[in-house]
Scaffold this motif. Sequence first.
Motif, PDB file in Angstrom:
ATOM      1  N   GLN A   1      -3.431 -11.911   3.720  1.00  0.00           N
ATOM      2  CA  GLN A   1      -2.922 -11.729   2.358  1.00  0.00           C
ATOM      3  C   GLN A   1      -3.495 -10.477   1.710  1.00  0.00           C
ATOM      4  O   GLN A   1      -2.785  -9.733   1.025  1.00  0.00           O
ATOM      5  CB  GLN A   1      -3.261 -12.971   1.506  1.00  0.00           C
ATOM      6  N   GLU A   2      -4.793 -10.189   1.974  1.00  0.00           N
ATOM      7  CA  GLU A   2      -5.423  -9.011   1.379  1.00  0.00           C
ATOM      8  C   GLU A   2      -4.782  -7.716   1.879  1.00  0.00           C
ATOM      9  O   GLU A   2      -4.755  -6.720   1.164  1.00  0.00           O
ATOM     10  CB  GLU A   2      -6.925  -8.989   1.706  1.00  0.00           C
ATOM     11  N   ILE A   3      -4.292  -7.737   3.107  1.00  0.00           N
ATOM     12  CA  ILE A   3      -3.660  -6.552   3.672  1.00  0.00           C
ATOM     13  C   ILE A   3      -2.233  -6.410   3.152  1.00  0.00           C
ATOM     14  O   ILE A   3      -1.812  -5.340   2.716  1.00  0.00           O
ATOM     15  CB  ILE A   3      -3.666  -6.622   5.216  1.00  0.00           C
ATOM     16  N   ASP A   4      -1.489  -7.510   3.179  1.00  0.00           N
ATOM     17  CA  ASP A   4      -0.091  -7.470   2.748  1.00  0.00           C
ATOM     18  C   ASP A   4       0.057  -7.134   1.268  1.00  0.00           C
ATOM     19  O   ASP A   4       1.040  -6.500   0.862  1.00  0.00           O
ATOM     20  CB  ASP A   4       0.586  -8.815   3.015  1.00  0.00           C
ATOM     21  N   SER A   5      -0.902  -7.555   0.445  1.00  0.00           N
ATOM     22  CA  SER A   5      -0.785  -7.359  -1.004  1.00  0.00           C
ATOM     23  C   SER A   5      -1.207  -5.958  -1.444  1.00  0.00           C
ATOM     24  O   SER A   5      -1.038  -5.594  -2.609  1.00  0.00           O
ATOM     25  CB  SER A   5      -1.628  -8.398  -1.745  1.00  0.00           C
ATOM     26  N   SER A   6      -1.754  -5.170  -0.531  1.00  0.00           N
ATOM     27  CA  SER A   6      -2.219  -3.819  -0.867  1.00  0.00           C
ATOM     28  C   SER A   6      -1.113  -2.792  -0.612  1.00  0.00           C
ATOM     29  O   SER A   6      -0.227  -2.998   0.217  1.00  0.00           O
ATOM     30  CB  SER A   6      -3.452  -3.442  -0.044  1.00  0.00           C
ATOM     31  N   GLU A   7      -1.199  -1.681  -1.349  1.00  0.00           N
ATOM     32  CA  GLU A   7      -0.323  -0.547  -1.088  1.00  0.00           C
ATOM     33  C   GLU A   7      -1.097   0.455  -0.246  1.00  0.00           C
ATOM     34  O   GLU A   7      -2.262   0.737  -0.507  1.00  0.00           O
ATOM     35  CB  GLU A   7       0.131   0.097  -2.402  1.00  0.00           C
ATOM     36  N   TRP A   8      -0.422   1.041   0.761  1.00  0.00           N
ATOM     37  CA  TRP A   8      -1.093   1.914   1.707  1.00  0.00           C
ATOM     38  C   TRP A   8      -0.433   3.298   1.743  1.00  0.00           C
ATOM     39  O   TRP A   8       0.738   3.448   1.418  1.00  0.00           O
ATOM     40  CB  TRP A   8      -1.059   1.304   3.119  1.00  0.00           C
TER      41      TRP A   8
ATOM     42  N   PHE B   1       5.119  10.375   8.467  1.00  0.00           N
ATOM     43  CA  PHE B   1       4.223  11.524   8.349  1.00  0.00           C
ATOM     44  C   PHE B   1       3.179  11.218   7.274  1.00  0.00           C
ATOM     45  O   PHE B   1       3.348  10.285   6.468  1.00  0.00           O
ATOM     46  CB  PHE B   1       5.017  12.789   7.986  1.00  0.00           C
ATOM     47  N   PRO B   2       2.061  11.969   7.245  1.00  0.00           N
ATOM     48  CA  PRO B   2       1.007  11.727   6.255  1.00  0.00           C
ATOM     49  C   PRO B   2       1.532  11.779   4.824  1.00  0.00           C
ATOM     50  O   PRO B   2       2.429  12.547   4.499  1.00  0.00           O
ATOM     51  CB  PRO B   2       0.004  12.858   6.527  1.00  0.00           C
ATOM     52  N   GLU B   3       0.946  10.942   3.979  1.00  0.00           N
ATOM     53  CA  GLU B   3       1.264  10.767   2.558  1.00  0.00           C
ATOM     54  C   GLU B   3       2.454   9.846   2.318  1.00  0.00           C
ATOM     55  O   GLU B   3       2.811   9.574   1.176  1.00  0.00           O
ATOM     56  CB  GLU B   3       1.486  12.104   1.841  1.00  0.00           C
ATOM     57  N   THR B   4       3.061   9.321   3.388  1.00  0.00           N
ATOM     58  CA  THR B   4       4.133   8.349   3.211  1.00  0.00           C
ATOM     59  C   THR B   4       3.545   7.019   2.734  1.00  0.00           C
ATOM     60  O   THR B   4       2.600   6.505   3.335  1.00  0.00           O
ATOM     61  CB  THR B   4       4.883   8.112   4.538  1.00  0.00           C
ATOM     62  N   PRO B   5       4.082   6.429   1.638  1.00  0.00           N
ATOM     63  CA  PRO B   5       3.597   5.127   1.174  1.00  0.00           C
ATOM     64  C   PRO B   5       4.138   4.001   2.059  1.00  0.00           C
ATOM     65  O   PRO B   5       5.294   4.047   2.492  1.00  0.00           O
ATOM     66  CB  PRO B   5       4.151   5.026  -0.252  1.00  0.00           C
ATOM     67  N   VAL B   6       3.289   3.025   2.338  1.00  0.00           N
ATOM     68  CA  VAL B   6       3.648   1.957   3.275  1.00  0.00           C
ATOM     69  C   VAL B   6       3.275   0.596   2.690  1.00  0.00           C
ATOM     70  O   VAL B   6       2.218   0.430   2.079  1.00  0.00           O
ATOM     71  CB  VAL B   6       2.923   2.155   4.631  1.00  0.00           C
ATOM     72  N   THR B   7       4.157  -0.370   2.895  1.00  0.00           N
ATOM     73  CA  THR B   7       3.863  -1.779   2.641  1.00  0.00           C
ATOM     74  C   THR B   7       3.940  -2.504   3.967  1.00  0.00           C
ATOM     75  O   THR B   7       4.886  -2.288   4.745  1.00  0.00           O
ATOM     76  CB  THR B   7       4.876  -2.391   1.664  1.00  0.00           C
ATOM     77  N   VAL B   8       2.945  -3.342   4.265  1.00  0.00           N
ATOM     78  CA  VAL B   8       2.946  -4.084   5.529  1.00  0.00           C
ATOM     79  C   VAL B   8       3.145  -5.567   5.264  1.00  0.00           C
ATOM     80  O   VAL B   8       2.796  -6.078   4.189  1.00  0.00           O
ATOM     81  CB  VAL B   8       1.639  -3.834   6.322  1.00  0.00           C
TER      82      VAL B   8
END
Length: 340
Positions: A307-314, A295-302
Amino acid sequence: MKKAIFKIQYNDKDITSHFDSRLISLQIIDNSGFEADTFSIELDDSDGKLALPKRGVELNISFGWNDDQGLIFNNKFVVDECEHNGPPDTLTIRGKSANFRESLNVKREQSYDLITIEKIAIQIAKRHNLEYKIATEIANQTIDHADQTQESDASFLTRILSDYDAIATVKNGMLIIFLSGAGKTVTGQILPNVIINRSSGDSHSFSIADREAYTGVKAYWLDYKKAEFSSSASGSENSDDKSVLVGAEGNVKVLRHTYSSKQNAHRAAINQWKKLQRGACQFNMTLAQGRPDLFPETPVTVQGFKQEIDSSEWIITRCTHSITATGGFITSLELEMKVG
């Protein structure tokens, strides 16, 4: 065999059997902020026996998988639209979350002086027969003066909360105000981080918005006592009293609102800068196997991307859950970068 399941209730009565054999597709969009959640269900009416539903009918919708996780309740919706097409004949029923009050969009006139955001929230909640919850970090913030001029309560609350990097939403008959992108519940509990691997995805899209990227934010304030017009935007210690900048000179975004103090202008500029940073990078992905727990506001790591995508927090900003007649179930996610 794992299969998607759903449940529809009317007046607490399970009416799923009326839809089960006729289902073509069911879609639920879970939004963040003052945007009502929506549902759409498409049904087979090739035998012509389906009746058009009455508008205003409330339906409880749950969905999930026929495994240990089972059904997860999503929301209560009000039917507000139906569409009949053919041949072959199909009936599509659409609706919005029942707890969203249309009155929130009615324009009104009101002024507020020396008042906390919690007290404003209480007034607005009472006007629309809503309960309320507000994050402690925001509740006691005091607003010196604010005018609501031909502006709806939804628009007004969104505007004043923007200066605090907070958002409001209405869920299950409750007005909820919390920090945007913090990955916390309104009570301050940290939401568990979800890890999503690329192998779980059907498709993805990543973009960096450089075309009109802002380098900084500036806000103005007016010192009424000195009758001096000053500017502020927080950030540079070397700036003089008339211009303090968040970020750097260049393509600077200037906030339109004039604030009553330098402190308020600082806060608004800082929070606007965070919002711009979050929005600069956007990441969308479709999960081949639906996740009704997201659901919205859930923190996600991919994992498994660049590398730029994986190293970011979403942070999830929107979930679209889709079920088909074959038992297929996918979840599409819209995410923004989490900024501390």
